[in-house]
Write an enzyme that holds these catalytic residues in place. Sequence first.
Site, short mmCIF file in Angstrom:
data_model
loop_
_atom_site.label_atom_id
_atom_site.label_comp_id
_atom_site.label_asym_id
_atom_site.label_seq_id
_atom_site.Cartn_x
_atom_site.Cartn_y
_atom_site.Cartn_z
N PHE A 153 0.82 -1.21 0.00
CA PHE A 153 0.00 0.00 0.00
C PHE A 153 0.86 1.27 0.00
CE2 PHE A 153 -3.25 -2.61 2.48
CZ PHE A 153 -4.23 -2.57 1.50
N SER A 191 -1.63 -7.21 -6.52
CA SER A 191 -1.62 -5.94 -5.77
C SER A 191 -2.18 -6.20 -4.40
CB SER A 191 -2.51 -4.91 -6.46
OG SER A 191 -3.88 -5.21 -6.25
N ASP A 192 -1.94 -5.30 -3.45
CA ASP A 192 -2.72 -5.39 -2.22
C ASP A 192 -4.11 -4.86 -2.55
OD1 ASP A 192 -3.56 -5.89 0.33
OD2 ASP A 192 -1.87 -4.93 1.33
N TYR A 193 -4.98 -4.97 -1.60
CA TYR A 193 -6.42 -4.70 -1.75
C TYR A 193 -6.68 -3.27 -2.22
CZ TYR A 193 -11.18 -5.84 -0.04
OH TYR A 193 -12.51 -6.12 0.10
#
Length: 727
Positions: free
Chosen positions: A236, A267-269
């Site tokens: 992030f 990817s992260d969230y």
Amino acid sequence: MVSVQGFAQNFEEKVDSLMNLMTLQEKIGQTVMYGGSYDQTGPIVGADNGKFIREGNMGAMLNAMSVKGTRDLQKVALEETRLGIPLLFGYDVIHGHRTIFPINLGLAASWDLKMVEESSRIAAEEASAEGIHWTFAPMVDISREPRWGRISEGAGEDVYLGSQIAKAYVKGFQGNDLSQPNTILACAKHYVAYGAAQAGRDYHTTNMSEGELRNVYLPPFKATVDAGVETFMSAFNELNGVPTSGNKFTLRDILRKEWKFEGFVVSDYTSINEMILHGFAKDSIDATRIGMNAGVDMDMMGEVYRKHLKTLVEEGRVSEQYINEACKRILLAKYKLGLFDDPYSYIDEQRENTTKYKPEFLAKAREIAAASSVLLQNKNHALPLFNELKSIAFIGPLVKDESEIIGNWAAKGDREGKAVSVFEGVSEYLKPNQILYAKGCEILKDDESGFNEAVSVSKKADEIVLVMGEGHHMSGEAASRSNLKIPGIQPKLIKKIREANPNKKIILVLMNGRPINLSDEVNLVDAILEVWFPGTMGGAATADLLFGKVNPSGKLTVTFPRNVGQVPIYYNMKNTGRPIPENNSNEDYKSNYIDVPNSPLFVFGHGLSYTNFEYSALKLSTNQLTFSDSITASVDITNTGNMDGHEIAQLYLHDKVGSVTRPIKELKGFQKIFLKKGESKTLTFTISVEDLKFYNNEMKYAVEPGEFEIAITPSSNFKFKHGFQLK
Ligand code: NOJ
């Protein structure tokens, strides 16, 4: 990567021929991840899972759970899409799936690579039996930031230990043969430097030199690549002005080109979308372009790849080659898992019903929880307790708890009815009439109405055990704290109990997800046993330690400061040009504080035992090392106390002069040994030139000739007495 020799060619051919049949949008579909409803850690964007699967617009799902749930979804992918490509199901299996092990920071304190591997193997067994193919773990972020809630998910502050632990997790999750339905893909996260969030605030900016990045934050990630990790997660945070989910330098230049990583990056969230708020992308189309061009292969929950990639390729702003590469990597992972041979191989009701909470898993969890606990203080041998006592008072909000004890982010670990509380644990050792109990207060509320009862119970008992700490929601994602004290009115209750019992033994059992400031408590209680959040069998393991059935052996992998103002504080700092004098005398114009010593309350590597270990006769095979040689260092360790026990011996080096300044000490090896009382062993370590390398100012990983110091010690609190030269 996990060995696919002999098959690699075959897999590649299969993927290539499948990809020849795929449209551009179908290839993009493989790069899209949506979520089921089980656990959410961010906004839900787009929800029509069935529709997206049917259209071929989804390659993977997170938080889709259970044999039934995953079978229904897989069926749609197989039977209702043009090409019938199976879905990949991912989930955060962080420190156990059903059988919950200590939080990762606790598990690291065992310094036991075998246990780390065993715990992630068991987690993979249980998770895969519920349809899961892929875990978003291990988190290998180095962190020197106790305020950061996610320090609980990592292995602590040290590069060397963190790298060894990272490898052990990967081995445990992925096993030796990914095509077996009890293995799952691991994911090294959060790439990269997420653990250096400014001021310890989650998702915050990170800023550091490339040297710091390469010497401290990257090595555990590299270790996972060496161990064959199949996936990576971009983070992030921004790093030096560039969000890590749009960071070509870290993703393409380092991860792909330097390290030759062949798996895929998720990817992260919604971290691709978040590049807009970072001020790095002007809109979601721009974020999509940046994310794919930088090297993020799969978009977790952001919906931007599905919506914009095709147009971007058609307009020539994203190369189709990148889509092909991303799709191929994702399909290869599915092949390796065996999903093209049998897409239902992880979907087996009988396995689901018989795999969770197996007795042997629970026994392991008990052993591991005990090995992860750290005896921080033990004045006058306050511990172990003796069960011949007339009565012991157990006081505190966590005595009977069965929910906090399993810690944050405990996957499908039940918060009711499964975990063994401390109360239940000590009941194995004491008769009911020997146990007195009062809750005293809540973890966070400021209602003192339970204090009187707690004090009066404490007065009736021979000895007192306080079970206190943080709630599980106080660490983990988005759970940063600016205050590191034991929360709420618990410290006040500790004081009251001490005042009422000035001469009684008081033991503090502490559950928490980060280093805690115990500056007051060290003076109020006799012993402190740090059990972290110890998991499903935590209460039983705690009792084993309290009553001396198991001798404590855990050691801290993170520094415990005296107060929050000392942060960041870690053992391998630099010396400065004005270090405080060795005798700690108070001289002016030195690098110190006027209100607190420089030293922490508990150092990295600290942890007591019920026995004593003596180190003697450190010997080096030579004190002149050449570039092609290695040195062996040996030391004798004797168990001089009255109980058998494990000891964790730590090898530290110091490179005295460098073309860039070097840390005052660096862990470069450790061994965990078992010694019967009275027994001695000679431990031998080998140091090669490789162990002396670091990234210099030209970003070359090199070794420099000169003088080095060396020590083999029980913790990082020591002064060097031996050295050698590299010529
Ligand atoms: C956000 C977290 O940062 C990451 O660690 C996790 O794997 C994803 N959410 C998915 O739940």
